[in-house]
Design an enzyme around this catalytic site. Structure first.
Site, PDB file in Angstrom:
ATOM      1  N   GLU A  25       0.880  -1.417  -0.288  1.00 41.79           N
ATOM      2  CA  GLU A  25      -0.039  -0.383  -0.347  1.00 41.79           C
ATOM      3  C   GLU A  25       1.012   1.386  -0.040  1.00 41.79           C
ATOM      4  O   GLU A  25       2.695   1.430   0.788  1.00 41.79           O
ATOM      5  CB  GLU A  25      -0.691   0.002   1.688  1.00 41.79           C
ATOM      6  CG  GLU A  25      -1.606   0.859   1.718  1.00 41.79           C
ATOM      7  CD  GLU A  25      -2.703   1.159   2.642  1.00 41.79           C
ATOM      8  OE1 GLU A  25      -2.618   0.007   3.782  1.00 41.79           O
ATOM      9  OE2 GLU A  25      -2.711   2.203   3.467  1.00 41.79           O
ATOM     10  N   ASP A  53      -1.200  -1.512   5.941  1.00 47.00           N
ATOM     11  CA  ASP A  53      -1.127  -0.980   7.399  1.00 47.00           C
ATOM     12  C   ASP A  53      -2.095  -1.732   8.061  1.00 47.00           C
ATOM     13  O   ASP A  53      -3.222  -1.777   7.676  1.00 47.00           O
ATOM     14  CB  ASP A  53      -1.523   1.062   7.154  1.00 47.00           C
ATOM     15  CG  ASP A  53      -0.713   1.092   6.217  1.00 47.00           C
ATOM     16  OD1 ASP A  53       0.648   0.983   6.755  1.00 47.00           O
ATOM     17  OD2 ASP A  53      -0.729   2.482   5.842  1.00 47.00           O
ATOM     18  N   ASP A  80      -4.401  -0.710   9.688  1.00 50.61           N
ATOM     19  CA  ASP A  80      -5.426   0.643  10.171  1.00 50.61           C
ATOM     20  C   ASP A  80      -6.454   0.120   9.155  1.00 50.61           C
ATOM     21  O   ASP A  80      -6.649  -0.654   8.520  1.00 50.61           O
ATOM     22  CB  ASP A  80      -5.105   1.408  10.132  1.00 50.61           C
ATOM     23  CG  ASP A  80      -4.495   2.450   8.494  1.00 50.61           C
ATOM     24  OD1 ASP A  80      -4.561   1.571   8.163  1.00 50.61           O
ATOM     25  OD2 ASP A  80      -3.718   3.679   8.971  1.00 50.61           O
ATOM     26  N   ASP A 118      -7.516   1.776   7.121  1.00 50.06           N
ATOM     27  CA  ASP A 118      -7.927   1.914   5.766  1.00 50.06           C
ATOM     28  C   ASP A 118      -6.974   0.921   4.942  1.00 50.06           C
ATOM     29  O   ASP A 118      -7.287   0.541   4.020  1.00 50.06           O
ATOM     30  CB  ASP A 118      -6.523   3.222   5.727  1.00 50.06           C
ATOM     31  CG  ASP A 118      -7.075   4.359   5.419  1.00 50.06           C
ATOM     32  OD1 ASP A 118      -8.738   4.568   5.126  1.00 50.06           O
ATOM     33  OD2 ASP A 118      -6.795   5.426   5.408  1.00 50.06           O
TER      34      ASP A 118
END
Ligand code: 0RA
Length: 649
Positions: free
Chosen positions: A433, A511, A513, A515
């Site tokens: 990402e 990541d 998280d 997102d």
């Protein structure tokens, strides 16, 4: 036979039984597929299948499953009970024969559609052989009988333990932890299969209770399934979050040429085809003759109707079989007396006679439906024309991509940092990402066998996009080029060509998280819809970067969850009052290259989660729901699964 001969016969049979059980324990994968999570759950299906057979024979209405506190499984049914009388040939209780002799289960109930061959239908004796302990209890003819086993070997002869006015069979087994990699049952996996079984076999009550967990009221977690409408309700359930273009599900339940055929179908406003096929309750992932029969019946009938209706007059190009299936969700279920299973995973039906049986059923049903419902018929034909138009555009876009490939020499995307190794079996590609994390991964990797492809921003939601948009998308084109795969082979325009696949590990590195989870979901949706064989072959993985770094002087440790963090902090303090420094990794960007290598990319230390499809119908439903327009079901799913995800909102 003299008594002596009888005894000899008896012990010879016993030796055969022991050899049979031993064969199963030596090569469990040959009988139940694998010894991982799939095989573990397969044990439950095997036991439940026997009860389903009893229900299909008309003698059982309720099947209740329990995951017990110790991860053993209990399956109870209210059928006639497995016969307990003397088995003439074997010289022991029929119950013991069913429980210990391979393939004995089906011998009693000729006439029902029992599966032969393939991975299923191996019988409850296999489950017994692979269980450290198993107990069966039979309620029959006023008596309660029991027998217990260890690794398939009886502890004692079948014995009577009481009286009853009920009938039924109860089986409790403990999967053998010396055979299975993991013996913890997943409630969700069993729920998906039992729900599927309830739809596939209307009129049977199924339930599953998880005795390891309670809800807020202190009751065990329990789900119950019952379907009156069968596949008609299954299709409505699968398409629950899609927008239907028809008023109702089209449905047939009948028999043609001795083959029971049940089909339900509906069209939605999406661009994907979702057809699930079953033979004797087994999901035939690779399709086969029943699917061919369905397609033939569908295409011929719709084409004939469309031609006669005059709606095709203005269409200047050829309409292909695919165009009749865009936005189609359908389930086909047939019962075949002696199924021939073929294909790589033995999930492709080979029986030729089934083609015409299904195709005739579908033609009859659909012809009638179209005549009776002209408005619906018009909507279907318009949808087909739209699909054909879009396909023409998609073909052009795809050709453009392929031509560009040829022109740009090697055809590899500029953003790819490739590895030097050429053997795909040794090569890995990390889909990362963002450009910045991509840069770190590029520095941290072992360039010998690890390639990096950074992806920019959110990738396209393929669930909502028309095909040509998908093939025109820059990030998706890059993935196709880097992986070395293409869509379309000589005999199937939509099949995936993996002959030149360049990596056998495709790792999503995101990541930890919200997102990151979202991008992983978008990517998995893309893989599920367009690169499914990569998942089916076990080539797709998710990397697990750590969430915390704990530092105390030179002592540095990584943690992957909160429990681990708290334990480790205590350990580092060692009872003293020193405040250990806690670093929370918000994104991959906060790690340097060597940290990323150590924790996430180095095969010696990393944990990769392999992506698999347990239940195709359930996976389809979840993806359409996660990527669709309706918010409440998505929120419900995310809340229910939050404990599995690293959510840092
Ligand atoms: C064969 C004959 C009969 C019952 C069964 C099999 C049977 C097997 C299983 C396995 C799980 N649950 C089951 N329930 C029944 C009975 C034949 C008779 O009573 O005449």
């Amino acid at each position: 036979m003299t008594e002596e001969n009888q005894n000899k016969q008896y012990s010879a049979d016993n030796i055969q039984v022991l050899e049979g059980l031993e064969a199963v324990r030596k090569r469990p994968a040959m009988y139940i597929g694998d010894i991982g999570i799939k095989g573990l759950h397969h044990l439950v299906y095997e036991v439940v299948d026997n009860s389903i057979d009893e229900a299909l024979a008309g003698h059982c209405s309720h099947i209740d499953c329990f995951i017990n506190e110790d991860n053993s499984i209990t399956v109870k049914d209210n059928g006639r009970g497995i016969p307990t009388g003397m088995h003439e040939k074997e010289g022991k209780s029929a119950l013991e024969v069913v429980m210990t002799v391979l393939h004995a289960g089906g011998k009693f109930d000729k006439g029902s559609y029992k599966v032969s061959g393939g991975l299923h239908g191996v019988g409850v004796s296999c489950v017994n052989a692979l269980s450290s302990k198993l107990r069966v209890e039979v309620h029959r003819e006023g008596n309660i009988f029991e027998q217990e086993y260890q690794m398939g070997v009886p502890d004692y002869e079948v014995r009577k333990i009481g009286d009853t006015d009920k009938t039924g069979t109860y089986v409790t087994f403990h999967p053998d932890s010396s055979i299975f990699q993991d013996t913890v049952y997943h409630f969700d996996i069993l729920v998906a299969r039992l729900r599927e079984l309830a739809y596939l076999n209307k009129g049977i009550h199924l339930s599953i209770t998880d005795k390891r967990r309670t809800n807020e009221e202190g009751e065990f977690i329990k789900e119950e399934f019952y379907s009156e409408g069968g596949l008609k309700e299954f299709v409505a359930f699968l398409d629950g979050t899609r927008e239907s273009i028809l008023d109702d599900v089209i449905y047939i339940d009948g028999e043609k040429d001795g083959v029971p055929v049940e089909v339900a179908m509906v069209y939605n406003s999406s661009y994907t085809e979702n057809v699930f096929s079953y033979v004797n309750n087994i999901n035939t992932h690779e399709g086969g003759t029943h699917l061919s029969g369905f397609r033939r019946g569908l295409t011929r009938t719709l084409k004939k109707y469309a031609d006669q209706s005059g709606l095709l007059k203005k269409v200047k190009f050829e309409i292909s079989g695919d165009d009749f299936r865009e936005g189609l969700t359908a389930v086909i279920s047939v019962k075949v007396m002696e199924p021939q299973f073929e294909g790589q995973t033995k999930t492709k039906l080979g029986n030729k006679e089934v083609i015409s049986a299904v195709s005739k059923s579908v033609s009859d049903m659909l012809t009638f439906y179209l005549e009776e419902n002209p408005e619906q018929a018009k909507k279907i034909v318009q949808k087909v024309i739209l699909a054909a138009t879009a396909r023409n555009a998609a073909t052009k876009a795809r050709e453009l991509v392929q031509r560009k490939n040829v022109l740009s020499g090697s055809g590899l995307p500029g953003k790819l940092s490739d590895c030097s190794e050429k053997d795909p079996a040794k090569c890995e590609i990390f889909l990362v990402e963002g450009d910045s994390a991509g840069g770190t991964a590029k520095q941290g990797r072992d360039r010998h066998f690890q390639a990096i492809l950074p992806l920019r921003g959110k990738i396209l939601n393929v669930e909502k996009a028309m095909q040509h948009k998908v093939f025109e998308n820059e990030e998706i084109k890059n993935m196709f080029k880097a992986l070395g795969v293409s869509i379309g082979t000589e005999d199937d325009e939509r099949a995936l060509n993996m002959d030149n696949l360049r990596y056998h590990k495709v790792v999503l590195l995101m990541d930890a998280d919200i997102d990151g989870s979202h991008i992983a979901t978008l990517l998995l949706t893309f893989f599920f819809r367009f690169l499914k064989p990569l998942i089916e072959n076990g080539f797709v993985y998710i990397a697990t970067p750590p969430l915390y770094l704990l530092k105390k002087g030179k002592d540095q440790r990584y943690c992957w969850n909160e429990d681990q963090r708290d334990l480790m902090i205590e350990e580092m303090k060692g009872g003293k009052d020193v405040n250990v420094v806690i670093q929370r990794y918000k994104g991959l960007g906060e790690m340097n290259a060597s940290q990323l290598w150590d924790t996430t990319m180095n095969p010696e230390h990393r944990t990769l989660k392999q992506v698999s499809i347990d239940n195709a119908a359930e996976a389809d439903r979840v993806f359409s729901m996660l990527m669709g327009d309706e918010v409440p079901p998505r929120r419900e799913f995310i809340e229910a699964n939050a404990k599995y995800a690293n959510i840092d909102a």
